[in-house]
Each structure stands twice: as C-alpha cells, then as structure tokens.
Design an enzyme around this catalytic site. Structure first.
Site, PDB file in Angstrom:
ATOM      1  N   SER A   1     -24.419   7.660  87.039  1.00  0.00           N
ATOM      2  CA  SER A   1     -23.801   8.806  86.348  1.00  0.00           C
ATOM      3  C   SER A   1     -24.386   8.928  84.950  1.00  0.00           C
ATOM      4  CB  SER A   1     -22.293   8.620  86.243  1.00  0.00           C
ATOM      5  OG  SER A   1     -21.748   9.593  85.381  1.00  0.00           O
TER       6      SER A   1
ATOM      7  N   TYR B   1     -15.578   3.007  83.699  1.00  0.00           N
ATOM      8  CA  TYR B   1     -16.427   3.774  84.616  1.00  0.00           C
ATOM      9  C   TYR B   1     -17.874   3.724  84.110  1.00  0.00           C
ATOM     10  CZ  TYR B   1     -18.236   7.856  87.181  1.00  0.00           C
ATOM     11  OH  TYR B   1     -18.978   8.701  87.969  1.00  0.00           O
TER      12      TYR B   1
END
Ligand code: NAP
Length: 313
Positions: free
Chosen positions: A171, A184
């Site tokens: 990501s 995350y």
C-alpha cells in the site's frame, strides 16, 4: 509483445499471454495461480483477470459464499479453477493453501499475496493482540505462503525454466504512514522490505517477486474503517490494479505503483524521500491527533495502565 490497457479495452485482443521480460510472451494458459484475499476488491478482480488470461486460479479468503462466486466466474475461463477457504492469519492454513495447491495441480506458478485487513485507529486504543493480528494477516501470511511456495518454484525453475512469480500487494500508506494508520502502515512497510529483499535473495533462482503498491482504490476496504477516514479524494477502479498485476507478472516487473505516474503519489513519494518533514506536517494537518486522545492516554499512564489494552481500556 502485447501492450496491456484496462481489461475492457484489452479483452478482445487478449489471448492468454502477456509481454514477458526480454520481449518473450508469457503464456498464462499453463499457469497455476493462487490469489489471496480473492473474495472481494482487488483480489476478486485479479483472480478473474488471471483466469481470463488463461491461468487456473485457486482463490482464497475466509468468506466461502463470496469465494464460490469468484471461482465460478474463474471457471468460465479456466474450468479447473477452484477456491480454498480459510484464515490467513493462521500459519498452518497459509502453508496448507500452498501444499494443497501443489497436491491438486502439481505446481504453483503465481502466488498473489493480496489479503489484508485495515486498521485505522489511534495507537493509544489498539490492543496489542489486534496489532499482532494485523501483522499476521497483512504481512506474516505473505511470508508463510512465500516460504511454502519458494521450494516448489525453485524445483520448477531448475534448468533455466520459469520458476514462478510472487506478487506482494502492499500500500502507498507505507510511504506516508498517515495518522492512526501506524500498524497497517507497519504491516505494509514490512511487506515492502521483504519484497525488496527477495529481489536480491532470489536472484538467479528463476523465482521473481513483484511489489505492487496501490494508491486509493475503490473497494469494500473503505467500508471497514471504524471512523471517518481522512481521505476523501478520488478512488481508482480495482481493475486497474489487476491489469497492472497481470502485466507485471508477464513483464517480470519489480515494483509498480497504481495508478502509475499519478501526480499526487509521485509528489508524495519524492517528498517522503527528500523532505520527510513536509510529509509529516502535511499528515498532521490533514488528520491531527486530538488533545483529548493524548490527555486520556497520559491519564491512563499516570494510573499505571499498560498501553495496548484496546479501545476502551
Ligand atoms: N483499496 C485500497 O484503497 C487499497 C490501497 C492500498 C492497498 N490496498 C491493498 O490491496 C489489497 C486488497 O485490498 P482491497 O482494497 O481489495 O480490500 P478488501 O476488498 O477488503 O479485500 C480484502 C481481502 O482480504 C481478505 N482477508 C482479510 N482478512 C483475511 C484473513 N484473515 N484470511 C484470509 N483472507 C482475509 C478478505 O476476505 P475475507 O474477509 O472473506 O477473508 C478480502 O478478500 C490489500 O492488501 C490492501 O491492503 C488497498
């Protein structure tokens, strides 16, 4: 060599091959591809796109009924495609997934490590067990499946054959680490370093690793946020990522950011490398940490409470 565009514009020209490195076409028709997180979003579209390209797909995630739909869609293109459901936060399942694939099909050519869960919450309110779970699902599952798959890929690659390709879906968050995305971002940062390490460690083995770095993509992941997230900009279609994954496998690319050459992502990447303080200031302005959060955390510290007990310690 075929030039790949979005599936819609490409499908009529697509005959199951993608441009390979050194100008050779890669034939997906003989390929066995495992796609994790295939029940929704990017993984779902990637599974179907790989099947359209000719690969036999093993789709995996936890939600059986959604997986069934995906494997049915894949079987329209490659009748031997199937799904295996399970929890990738569990090492035994991650290893079983690869073992079962090789037992059923005799090989594993493509492994797309895509499954992940979001975690958008203040660090002060995350239970340490929740943080570990995010690391298990988002990063360790990719390590477990890769460790399980690499020996098979090495054997397949003996004598100069193509051994296999591992695709790790990371990501862009790992580059900027927005407020309340620390865990995350850490899981994706670990994935980035793991992938870049594999480029070196797997050199000469016939096994290739592709690192895919999506920006904001329109998938159900955004519905899983517990609070209003700070991002309200454009979301790009998951097909864009799936197309880039298929192209990157075919062309043995190392790293691809999707969307490519996006001015905001390019600027953020350059600033994060050259002037990280500007990124920190921008992130803090976009999504500041409230004084109350810090005061509450300090009060709990004064009371001798450990951090990492959860949302309402
Ligand atoms: N959408 C974005 O804007 C964006 C941006 C950057 C990166 N990404 C990355 O792209 C990848 C795909 O995300 P997405 O946006 O497509 O999200 P999504 O629609 O929420 O899909 C996540 C997938 O992961 C699976 N999964 C979650 N926990 C699992 C577990 N414990 N075991 C097995 N499977 C599990 C889910 O299936 P089940 O719930 O059925 O298990 C689902 O299929 C992720 O790695 C994500 O971090 C997305």
């Amino acid at each position: 060599m075929l030039k790949l565009g979005l599936l819609e514009s490409r499908s009529e020209h697509w005959h199951g091959t993608a441009g390979g490195h050194d100008g050779e076409a890669m034939d997906f028709r003989q390929k066995i591809a495992v796609v994790t997180g295939a029940s929704s979003g990017i993984g779902r579209v990637t599974a179907i796109t790989l099947a359209q390209a000719g690969a036999t797909v093993i789709a995996t995630a936890r939600r059986e009924s959604l997986l069934q739909e995906v494997s049915t869609a894949c079987r329209q293109h490659t009748p031997d495609s199937c799904h295996i459901s399970g929890d990738l936060g569990d090492k035994a399942f991650a290893q079983h997934l690869v073992d079962e694939t090789v037992e059923r099909y005799g090989r594993i050519d493509i492994l797309v490590n895509n499954a992940a869960v979001p975690m958008h919450r203040s660090l002060y309110e995350i239970a340490v067990d929740e943080a570990e779970e995010v690391m298990r699902i988002n990063f360790l599952s990719c390590l477990w499946t890769s460790f399980a798959a690499i020996p098979h890929m090495l054997l397949q690659g003996e004598g100069g054959e193509e051994g296999g390709v591992i695709v790790n879906v990371s990501s862009f968050v790992a580059t900027v680490a927005p407020t309340h995305e620390t865990i995350y971002a850490a899981s994706k940062g670990a994935m980035n370093s793991f992938s870049r390490g594999l480029w070196n460690d797997l050199a000469g083995s016939g096994v290739h690793c592709v690192l895919v770095i999506p920006g904001p993509i329109d998938t159900p992941i955004w519905d899983k946020f517990e609070d209003d997230n700070a991002y309200s900009g454009k979301l790009y279609p998951p097909q864009m990522v799936a197309d880039e994954i298929v192209a990157a496998i075919g062309k043995r690319r190392f790293e691809v950011t999707v969307p490519r050459r996006n001015p905001s992502l390019v600027t953020a990447r350059v600033l994060a490398t050259l002037v990280p303080s500007l990124i920190r200031k921008g992130v803090a302005r976009m999504n500041p940490v409230s004084k109350k959060l810090v005061d509450d955390a300090r009060d709990r510290a004064k009371a001798g409470q450990r951090m990492g007990l959860g949302k309402k310690p």
